[in-house]
Design a protein around this motif. Sequence first.
Motif, mmCIF file in Angstrom:
data_model
loop_
_atom_site.group_PDB
_atom_site.id
_atom_site.type_symbol
_atom_site.label_atom_id
_atom_site.label_comp_id
_atom_site.label_asym_id
_atom_site.label_seq_id
_atom_site.Cartn_x
_atom_site.Cartn_y
_atom_site.Cartn_z
ATOM 1 N N HIS A 121 0.862 -1.142 0.161
ATOM 2 C CA HIS A 121 -0.112 -0.236 -0.144
ATOM 3 C C HIS A 121 1.018 1.161 0.237
ATOM 4 O O HIS A 121 1.698 1.489 0.903
ATOM 5 C CB HIS A 121 -0.856 0.041 1.409
ATOM 6 N N LEU A 122 0.825 1.925 -0.901
ATOM 7 C CA LEU A 122 1.558 3.128 -1.334
ATOM 8 C C LEU A 122 0.763 4.414 -0.945
ATOM 9 O O LEU A 122 -0.109 4.669 -1.839
ATOM 10 C CB LEU A 122 2.352 3.106 -2.264
ATOM 11 N N LYS A 123 0.994 5.208 0.103
ATOM 12 C CA LYS A 123 0.181 6.381 0.478
ATOM 13 C C LYS A 123 0.930 7.530 0.232
ATOM 14 O O LYS A 123 2.080 7.861 0.553
ATOM 15 C CB LYS A 123 -0.375 6.216 1.789
ATOM 16 N N ASN A 124 0.493 8.595 -0.634
ATOM 17 C CA ASN A 124 1.192 9.987 -0.880
ATOM 18 C C ASN A 124 0.243 10.782 -0.005
ATOM 19 O O ASN A 124 -1.024 11.124 -0.219
ATOM 20 C CB ASN A 124 0.959 10.127 -2.338
ATOM 21 N N HIS A 125 0.950 11.391 0.985
ATOM 22 C CA HIS A 125 0.338 12.379 1.994
ATOM 23 C C HIS A 125 -0.364 13.567 1.317
ATOM 24 O O HIS A 125 0.318 14.184 0.250
ATOM 25 C CB HIS A 125 1.356 12.869 2.941
ATOM 26 N N PRO A 126 -1.377 14.139 1.534
ATOM 27 C CA PRO A 126 -2.144 15.002 0.914
ATOM 28 C C PRO A 126 -1.274 16.377 1.043
ATOM 29 O O PRO A 126 -1.694 17.215 -0.111
ATOM 30 C CB PRO A 126 -3.398 15.267 1.722
ATOM 31 N N GLU A 127 -0.516 16.714 1.791
ATOM 32 C CA GLU A 127 0.081 17.790 1.650
ATOM 33 C C GLU A 127 1.405 17.755 0.764
ATOM 34 O O GLU A 127 1.903 18.942 0.318
ATOM 35 C CB GLU A 127 0.660 18.349 3.142
ATOM 36 N N ASN A 128 1.578 16.714 0.240
ATOM 37 C CA ASN A 128 2.811 16.700 -0.710
ATOM 38 C C ASN A 128 2.450 17.261 -1.911
ATOM 39 O O ASN A 128 1.347 17.331 -2.500
ATOM 40 C CB ASN A 128 3.011 15.075 -0.971
ATOM 41 N N LYS A 129 3.496 17.936 -2.690
ATOM 42 C CA LYS A 129 3.265 18.465 -3.933
ATOM 43 C C LYS A 129 3.173 17.553 -5.261
ATOM 44 O O LYS A 129 2.788 17.946 -6.025
ATOM 45 C CB LYS A 129 4.244 19.618 -4.115
ATOM 46 N N LEU A 130 3.856 16.553 -5.157
ATOM 47 C CA LEU A 130 4.249 15.715 -6.298
ATOM 48 C C LEU A 130 3.734 14.197 -6.345
ATOM 49 O O LEU A 130 3.473 13.851 -5.210
ATOM 50 C CB LEU A 130 5.828 15.773 -6.355
ATOM 51 N N PRO A 131 3.474 13.690 -7.329
ATOM 52 C CA PRO A 131 3.053 12.406 -7.478
ATOM 53 C C PRO A 131 4.546 11.315 -7.399
ATOM 54 O O PRO A 131 5.646 11.867 -7.509
ATOM 55 C CB PRO A 131 2.423 12.131 -9.062
#
Lengths: 495, 267
Positions: A121-131
């Motif tokens: 499961h790879l989760k990208n935090h909402p505050e991050n700017k990039l994919p």
Amino acid sequence: MNVQPKHIFMNTQLTKKIFLSLILAVGFGSLILSCAKKEKKVYESTADIPANREMIAELTSPPHVPTPVGDRKAKLLKVDMEILEQEGEMTNGVRYVYWTFGGTVPGSFIRTRVGDEVEFHLKNHPENKLPHNIDLHAVTGPGGGAESSFVAPGHEKVFSFKTLNPGLYVYHCATAPVGMHIANGMYGLILVEPEGGLPLVDKEYYIMQGDFYTKGANGERGLQPFDMQKAVDERADYVVFNGKMGALTGDNAITANVGETVRLFVGNGGPNLVSSFHVIGEIFDKVHVEGGDLINENVQTTLIPAGGAAIVEFKVDVPGTFILVDHSIFRAFNKGALGMLKVQGEKNKTIYSGELEDGIYLPEGSGIQKMPSTNGVVESEIPAKSMEEKMEFGKATYMQTCFACHQAEGQGIANAFPPLAKSDYLNADVNRAIDIVLHGKTGEITVNGQKYNSVMTAQTLSDEEVANVLTYVYNSWGNSKKDVTPAMVKSVRNK
Amino acid sequence: MNISPFFKVAITVIGIITVNIVSAQSENMVTVQGGTYIPLYGVDSTAVTVETFSMDIYPVTNREYLQFVLEYPEWKKSKVKRLFADGNYLVNWESDNSFGNQLAADAAVTNVSWFAAKKYCECQGKRLPTVDEWEYAAMADKSNPDARKKESYNQLILDWYEAPKTFNNSIGSTFKNYWGIYDLHGLVWEWTMDFNSVLISGESRKDVDKDSNLFCGSAAVGASDLMNYAAFMRYAFRGSLKANYAIRNLGFRCVQAKGKNNKNVTY
């Protein structure tokens, strides 16, 4: 891969079964025997190993590693990994925005065994700017998972893979521009243990080298942006273990006791540089070359490619501080690729006579050093606005430039480097002190009643930096609290 | 796409409102003179001609978007259809009728989906810019229509990736570019009409060859192509999106085609 049967275990099992079969009817007995045979099953391909029960993977931050797999069966292993873009400290006063797997550089350590089916499961935090995405070298499949895990901020991607080949593998982000994602810290290690696990050892640690490229030169204060041009030119400002200078030194050093066997899982995230990994004062008893099956013995320095790894093992026989370095040695002493293993226990005078000075192998910092006699220094940096800033900046320079010889508390090293703490020599003459920093010093001097005959190199520092560092020294460790100004430095320089 | 019944109503409403809004909004738009340029990735990496169009000076703000949802309640936080906006739609808004006091009124509205952004523009008598239009307008710095080769321009864009929480900065807080447009770089990402037409079409399996450009091909970029790194990130970002995604750092602005036979939109 051939799976080794565990003879002792199987034998007792068999004995039990045979005993049972004697009591039971003959027909039943043979049935049970055939069951026992089934447990011995050797799989032709690791792809055939069944994985049944679910398990949540234990993830650890460096330098720690999760519990060994031991003799557990292959499982459905759930890995939860969160991507965070966050500011951290590269070294004193130098901040950097790291992109991380799990909030650390390198990312969380993943420990699996061959035949595991990993649900990632790879989760990208909402505050991050990039994919971002993840390419695990342990994956057999296009992109190593990169294609299936390309995830926008605020989203989660799930994919799964089966671990077919045992070994130590790098994982990293593979989103364009790939080099930049890796250069900002997006890498880590995943271990695939063989059936039955690696042989148990006393201590295991996780270390990963990486090179960093900042707009400012090494040591330049403030939030430093990534410098693409330097990265393309492969001119690293920092080469470090575990994401920052000092991640494995001082209080952060890894530890062991005399007589223990230490296993280091060493990776190299790159993006550019190959590591000549070496532990000063130790010989690797065993190296899993490039993290694979091939074991080399009695190795001094092992080469770890960018995007590669190695498992090194050694027994520590004597106490002391052992220094981990990239033996491309300027990287170690001037760019940060330096860690410490502190070993405690009884001395063994036969193996080593002693006299090792703890801490003598310390970073010398980024200041370009010259033998005495110098001219022309670039005026650098923002001037300190207050005494507090002066002390802060001075300390940063001290830790970079002076610390290796004069030590953290200005205590120096007996018979080698004179103390700065409560130093009569220092406090007697401020202009002499400035002169020594600017121009270096050779020959015998007496400090606090002790004679020293050594060389101090001239330091290439600006007037501002010299003023700050000397003010810091004069206002620390029981010294005379002088305030050294850039003007004072200038007048000595122009003499 | 299955369009809900409100559409008919909306069309009627637009019909009535368009005339007024177009003239009212146009003062917040500027003209971008058409031209030909080579984008990082055209569909076939050749020169692209963009016809003259006008573009919003600023990204759409929370205040403006609030007006929109009050007029078109089907786009309120709790009313929106999941098909058109995922669970992060306006996630930081206090309620259906207020963005609350954590978000600035004159900050760019974010956490809006492509469907919502598209609808917003349509309701103003405008549309979302195409990737080509957006990239064309955004390659300008303060004094040049094409500043992509300038180191300072690229560094400015790259620096943004390292500045935290820019989504809540006021519009107009970055620089005014050659065309008179603000905030194309430095505040938020922006939706484009055909965000997924380049590289990744949504079904990534059939795009494997195109994907390889994104995942690995970038490594082949030489030092002279430094300018591409900033653009790479935009294309990578767009490639990661789906039309119902609502993302914290993603807002939008609208454009209007000038001539009646404008060929910027070819579908």
